[in-house]
Design a protein around this motif. Structure first.
Motif, short mmCIF file in Angstrom:
data_model
loop_
_atom_site.label_atom_id
_atom_site.label_comp_id
_atom_site.label_asym_id
_atom_site.label_seq_id
_atom_site.Cartn_x
_atom_site.Cartn_y
_atom_site.Cartn_z
N MET A 54 -4.37 3.47 3.25
CA MET A 54 -5.51 4.19 2.72
C MET A 54 -5.70 5.46 3.55
SD MET A 54 -9.29 2.74 2.16
CE MET A 54 -10.63 3.67 2.80
N PRO A 55 -5.64 6.58 2.94
CA PRO A 55 -5.80 7.83 3.69
C PRO A 55 -7.25 8.00 4.15
CG PRO A 55 -5.52 8.29 1.35
CD PRO A 55 -5.32 6.82 1.53
N SER A 56 -7.38 8.69 5.27
CA SER A 56 -8.70 8.92 5.84
C SER A 56 -9.45 9.97 5.02
CB SER A 56 -8.56 9.40 7.28
OG SER A 56 -9.83 9.74 7.78
N ARG A 57 -10.75 9.78 4.90
CA ARG A 57 -11.58 10.76 4.20
C ARG A 57 -12.09 11.83 5.15
NH1 ARG A 57 -15.78 7.26 0.92
NH2 ARG A 57 -14.99 5.48 2.03
N LEU A 58 -11.80 11.65 6.44
CA LEU A 58 -12.24 12.62 7.43
C LEU A 58 -11.23 13.76 7.50
CD1 LEU A 58 -13.20 10.20 10.31
CD2 LEU A 58 -14.74 11.31 8.71
N ASN A 59 -11.74 14.91 7.92
CA ASN A 59 -10.78 16.00 8.15
C ASN A 59 -10.04 15.70 9.45
OD1 ASN A 59 -12.30 16.98 10.34
ND2 ASN A 59 -13.53 18.29 9.02
N PRO A 60 -8.88 16.31 9.68
CA PRO A 60 -8.06 15.97 10.84
C PRO A 60 -8.78 16.10 12.19
CG PRO A 60 -6.81 17.30 9.31
CD PRO A 60 -8.21 17.27 8.80
N GLU A 61 -9.64 17.10 12.32
CA GLU A 61 -10.36 17.29 13.58
C GLU A 61 -11.31 16.11 13.86
OE1 GLU A 61 -13.83 20.21 15.09
OE2 GLU A 61 -12.09 21.20 14.20
N ASP A 62 -12.06 15.70 12.83
CA ASP A 62 -12.97 14.56 12.99
C ASP A 62 -12.20 13.26 13.23
OD1 ASP A 62 -15.20 16.15 12.72
OD2 ASP A 62 -15.39 15.80 10.56
N GLN A 63 -11.08 13.10 12.54
CA GLN A 63 -10.27 11.90 12.73
C GLN A 63 -9.74 11.83 14.16
OE1 GLN A 63 -9.74 9.34 10.41
NE2 GLN A 63 -9.00 8.34 12.27
N LYS A 64 -9.39 12.98 14.72
CA LYS A 64 -8.90 13.03 16.10
C LYS A 64 -10.01 12.59 17.06
CE LYS A 64 -6.83 16.11 19.46
NZ LYS A 64 -6.45 17.48 19.77
N ARG A 65 -11.25 13.04 16.80
CA ARG A 65 -12.39 12.63 17.65
C ARG A 65 -12.64 11.12 17.54
NH1 ARG A 65 -16.71 16.64 15.78
NH2 ARG A 65 -15.43 18.49 15.88
N VAL A 66 -12.55 10.59 16.34
CA VAL A 66 -12.74 9.14 16.16
C VAL A 66 -11.66 8.37 16.89
CG1 VAL A 66 -12.69 7.29 14.44
CG2 VAL A 66 -13.98 9.37 13.98
N ASP A 67 -10.41 8.81 16.80
CA ASP A 67 -9.31 8.14 17.48
C ASP A 67 -9.49 8.18 19.00
OD1 ASP A 67 -8.15 7.51 15.06
OD2 ASP A 67 -6.83 9.27 15.06
N GLN A 68 -9.94 9.32 19.52
CA GLN A 68 -10.19 9.43 20.97
C GLN A 68 -11.32 8.48 21.39
OE1 GLN A 68 -11.01 13.56 21.62
NE2 GLN A 68 -8.85 14.12 21.85
N TYR A 69 -12.36 8.41 20.59
CA TYR A 69 -13.49 7.53 20.90
C TYR A 69 -13.04 6.06 20.93
CZ TYR A 69 -17.97 5.13 20.31
OH TYR A 69 -19.03 4.31 20.48
N LEU A 70 -12.25 5.67 19.93
CA LEU A 70 -11.83 4.27 19.86
C LEU A 70 -10.79 3.92 20.91
CD1 LEU A 70 -11.68 3.74 16.00
CD2 LEU A 70 -13.42 2.96 17.60
N SER A 71 -10.07 4.90 21.43
CA SER A 71 -9.06 4.60 22.45
C SER A 71 -9.64 4.62 23.86
CB SER A 71 -7.91 5.60 22.34
OG SER A 71 -8.36 6.89 22.66
N ALA A 72 -10.93 4.87 23.99
CA ALA A 72 -11.57 4.85 25.31
C ALA A 72 -11.53 3.43 25.88
CB ALA A 72 -13.02 5.33 25.19
#
Length: 57
Positions: free
Chosen positions: A1-19
Motif C-alpha cells: 500500500m503506497p503512503s499517502r504522505l509526501n516523501p518529506e513527511d514520510q521521511k520524518r515519520v520513519d526517523q521518528y519510528l526508528s528512534a
C-alpha cells in the motif's frame, strides 16, 4: 500500500519510528496463557461468590 504522505513527511515519520525509545522489545503474544488467566479469574470469582453466598444464607 503506497503512503499517502509526501516523501518529506514520510521521511520524518520513519526517523521518528526508528528512534531508540520506539524500539522496545516485546515478548510474543501467547493466547493460551491469556485464556488460562481468564479461566482462573472466572473460576476464582465463582468460588468466592459461592463461599459468600453460603456465609450469608
Amino acid at each position: 500500500m503506497p503512503s499517502r504522505l509526501n516523501p518529506e513527511d514520510q521521511k520524518r515519520v520513519d526517523q521518528y519510528l526508528s528512534a531508540p525509545q520506539h524500539q522496545v522489545e516485546r515478548r510474543p503474544f501467547r493466547p493460551w496463557l491469556l485464556l488460562v488467566l481468564v479461566l482462573v479469574v472466572v473460576l476464582g470469582l465463582g468460588l468466592l461468590s459461592r463461599l459468600l453466598s453460603r456465609l450469608v444464607l
